[in-house]
Write a protein that holds these residues in place. Structure first.
Motif, short mmCIF file in Angstrom:
data_model
loop_
_atom_site.label_atom_id
_atom_site.label_comp_id
_atom_site.label_asym_id
_atom_site.label_seq_id
_atom_site.Cartn_x
_atom_site.Cartn_y
_atom_site.Cartn_z
N VAL A 34 0.95 -0.94 -0.02
CA VAL A 34 -0.06 -0.23 -0.10
C VAL A 34 0.55 1.30 -0.09
N GLY A 35 0.32 2.04 -0.79
CA GLY A 35 1.27 3.29 -0.58
C GLY A 35 1.33 4.52 -1.90
N THR A 36 1.61 5.56 -2.40
CA THR A 36 1.96 6.16 -2.98
C THR A 36 3.69 6.99 -3.05
N GLU A 37 4.00 6.12 -4.69
CA GLU A 37 5.54 6.73 -5.38
C GLU A 37 5.22 7.97 -5.71
N VAL A 38 5.86 8.62 -5.20
CA VAL A 38 5.82 10.27 -6.07
C VAL A 38 7.46 10.35 -7.38
N ARG A 39 7.69 10.16 -7.84
CA ARG A 39 9.11 10.00 -8.86
C ARG A 39 9.38 11.28 -9.54
#
Length: 144
Positions: free
Chosen positions: A132-137
């Motif tokens: 679960v979660g978000t990746e900011v690239r």
């Protein structure tokens, strides 16, 4: 250069360290000097957003930051908050921001995306590959 990885407890005090390390790695990777303030601000916003989400959901998991210079300077900031919280807040509009019932954390995460979009030309926000979660690239060119 190898990939540099940081993980830190979700406390605001650690965001400054992530910014400092991020700029040092960017400089070493060959990011132009005139982009370093942008790098500093963007890493700070992405990490602040992740910390705010972790605190809002009571998550003890560390915030992860990964930096690499493979072809360009890229930074990934990963939070472990529920995906609807992390990405859904990106859609906040002016009426939402004027709503006094929003928490400081909700404002931080929603406004953070708007600021990031202004700082970074190559910005991607997506669910993490595992869990679960978000990746900011975020990606910046290197001047070699």
């Amino acid at each position: 250069m190898a990939t540099v990885r940081l993980s830190f407890s979700p406390a605001p005090v650690h965001v400054r360290t992530a910014r400092l390390v991020g700029v040092a790695v960017a400089r070493r990777a060959g990011v132009r000097e005139n982009l370093l303030d942008e790098v500093r601000l963007a890493i700070g916003e992405a990490c602040t957003r992740a910390v705010a989400l972790h605190r809002q959901y009571g998550l003890p998991d560390p915030v992860l930051v990964e930096m690499s210079d493979a072809g360009a300077y890229s930074v990934r900031v990963v939070d472990r908050a529920p995906i609807e919280a992390g990405i859904g807040l990106a859609a906040l509009n002016a009426d939402d921001l004027a709503n006094e019932s929003l928490t400081d954390e909700a404002l931080t995460t929603g406004v953070g995306f708007a600021l990031l979009a202004g700082f970074v030309e190559d910005l991607q926000v997506r669910p993490v590959d595992e869990g679960v979660g978000t990746e900011v690239r975020m990606v910046w060119p290197v001047g070699r």
